[in-house]
Structures are given as structure tokens and as C-alpha cells.
Design a protein around this motif. Sequence first.
Motif, PDB file in Angstrom:
ATOM      1  N   THR A 170       0.858  -1.181   0.000  1.00 54.70           N
ATOM      2  CA  THR A 170       0.000   0.000   0.000  1.00 54.70           C
ATOM      3  C   THR A 170       0.897   1.234   0.000  1.00 54.70           C
ATOM      4  N   ALA A 171       0.383   2.330  -0.539  1.00 52.65           N
ATOM      5  CA  ALA A 171       1.153   3.578  -0.564  1.00 52.65           C
ATOM      6  C   ALA A 171       0.237   4.723  -0.167  1.00 52.65           C
ATOM      7  N   ASP A 172       0.773   5.659   0.627  1.00 51.49           N
ATOM      8  CA  ASP A 172      -0.036   6.804   1.006  1.00 51.49           C
ATOM      9  C   ASP A 172       0.088   7.905  -0.045  1.00 51.49           C
ATOM     10  N   ILE A 173      -0.567   8.999   0.191  1.00 49.98           N
ATOM     11  CA  ILE A 173      -0.626  10.083  -0.797  1.00 49.98           C
ATOM     12  C   ILE A 173       0.745  10.704  -1.060  1.00 49.98           C
ATOM     13  N   GLU A 174       1.670  10.552  -0.104  1.00 54.13           N
ATOM     14  CA  GLU A 174       3.019  11.081  -0.290  1.00 54.13           C
ATOM     15  C   GLU A 174       3.927  10.099  -1.028  1.00 54.13           C
ATOM     16  N   GLY A 175       3.372   8.953  -1.384  1.00 63.59           N
ATOM     17  CA  GLY A 175       4.122   7.995  -2.190  1.00 63.59           C
ATOM     18  C   GLY A 175       5.028   7.074  -1.404  1.00 63.59           C
ATOM     19  N   VAL A 176       4.785   6.927  -0.097  1.00 63.87           N
ATOM     20  CA  VAL A 176       5.580   6.003   0.705  1.00 63.87           C
ATOM     21  C   VAL A 176       4.977   4.611   0.548  1.00 63.87           C
ATOM     22  N   LEU A 177       5.767   3.686   0.007  1.00 67.27           N
ATOM     23  CA  LEU A 177       5.284   2.332  -0.268  1.00 67.27           C
ATOM     24  C   LEU A 177       5.604   1.422   0.912  1.00 67.27           C
ATOM     25  N   ILE A 178       4.588   0.746   1.407  1.00 66.28           N
ATOM     26  CA  ILE A 178       4.740  -0.206   2.501  1.00 66.28           C
ATOM     27  C   ILE A 178       4.384  -1.585   1.954  1.00 66.28           C
ATOM     28  N   ARG A 179       5.300  -2.527   2.074  1.00 64.91           N
ATOM     29  CA  ARG A 179       5.023  -3.895   1.630  1.00 64.91           C
ATOM     30  C   ARG A 179       4.609  -4.742   2.827  1.00 64.91           C
ATOM     31  N   GLY A 180       3.705  -5.675   2.571  1.00 65.74           N
ATOM     32  CA  GLY A 180       3.222  -6.544   3.635  1.00 65.74           C
ATOM     33  C   GLY A 180       2.203  -5.887   4.525  1.00 65.74           C
TER      34      GLY A 180
END
Length: 199
Positions: A170-180
Motif C-alpha cells: 500500500t502507498a499513502d498520498i506522499e508515495g511512501v510504499l509499505i510492503r506486507g
Amino acid sequence: MSNRNMILAKLRAVQPAPRPLPDVPLYDEKLPPALETFKKSLALLGGTWVDAPANGDIEAFVRSRFPEAQVFCSAVPEVAGARRVRDVADPHDLYDVDVGIVRPSFAVAETGSIWLSEAEYLVNSLGYLSQHLVALLDPADIVGNLHHAYHRREFFEANYSVLMSGPSATADIEGVLIRGAQGIRSLTVIPVPRVPIVG
């Protein structure tokens, strides 16, 4: 006549005559090599391709990839694991699985996806409660694109299926991608040819 039946009758009266569906091409004239394309697509989506060990000991190899893992749950004959998914009565019982091991029915090079259904999972929660998922994929089972994938018999036989492309993310509006974030933390694909069924 009820309003509902009146509306349906009017719709049936103006319904166009049936006609054959158009032929949809498979778009396979200039497909790049399936194996290399799959590897690139899988990596792009956060999955990992790892060549099988030369000694053929898949179980030891999988365990070495996850040295901190304690619960290995296997849906494949090549890996015994600490728990066999066939012995699981309640899907909730897989809450503590560190590594799940499955064999996809096929994969799609274009999207880097593996195809899994209730036939491969045996217990569907194996693909979502496991922290890490390992897929033993026969390279011969990789199709070039989704057009080929949708022609496979599995789509017509499965009650449930998923095309999984890498780990949950998932990624937030600032473009930080979190896997898992909502599912598996990693997807590892190991090329292991299918053992022919004798008899």
C-alpha cells in the motif's frame, strides 16, 4: 402486472437479437520470452525470483532463506514443512504461519503474477495469513500474457482464484510504499519443474 414485471417486459421487447461474440486475438505475435519477462515483472512488483539449489533439496533451501521462521506450512509434496495444510481443519489455525509453500497452476509473464485457487492453497487462508509465501513454479507453466491466461481451463473450474503479483503493498498520498501491509510480506518464486504423475 407489477411495475417490476412491466419494466422487465418492456426491456425484453426492445432487446437486440443475439449475435456471436467477436474473436479476440491473443496478441502473441511479438511476445518477448516468457521466462525473462516474468522475472522482470515479478521484480518490478516486489517479488523475488530465486534459482533452485543445485543439490535439489528444496526444503533445506527454503528453510535457509527464512532462518528466523518457525512455522513452515506446505501445500506441496516437495516440502514437508512443520505443518501440512491438508491437516488444517479451520482456516484460522494458520494465523501463526511464518512461511507458506504453494505450487501455482500457472504464471503470467506480462504481469509477473502467479495463479492460485482453492486447488493449490487447499486452505485459502494459507495465501494471506502466512508472513511469507514461497511458490514452486514450473517455468513451462508461464504464459505470455493475460489473453492466454484467460483461456486456461483453471478459470472455468475454480470456485475461487487469485492472480498474485508480489507481496501485499500500500502507498499513502506522499508515495511512501509499505510492503506486507495487509497480507504476505514477501513472495519468493523458485523454478521447480513439476514431477510427472505416473499411473
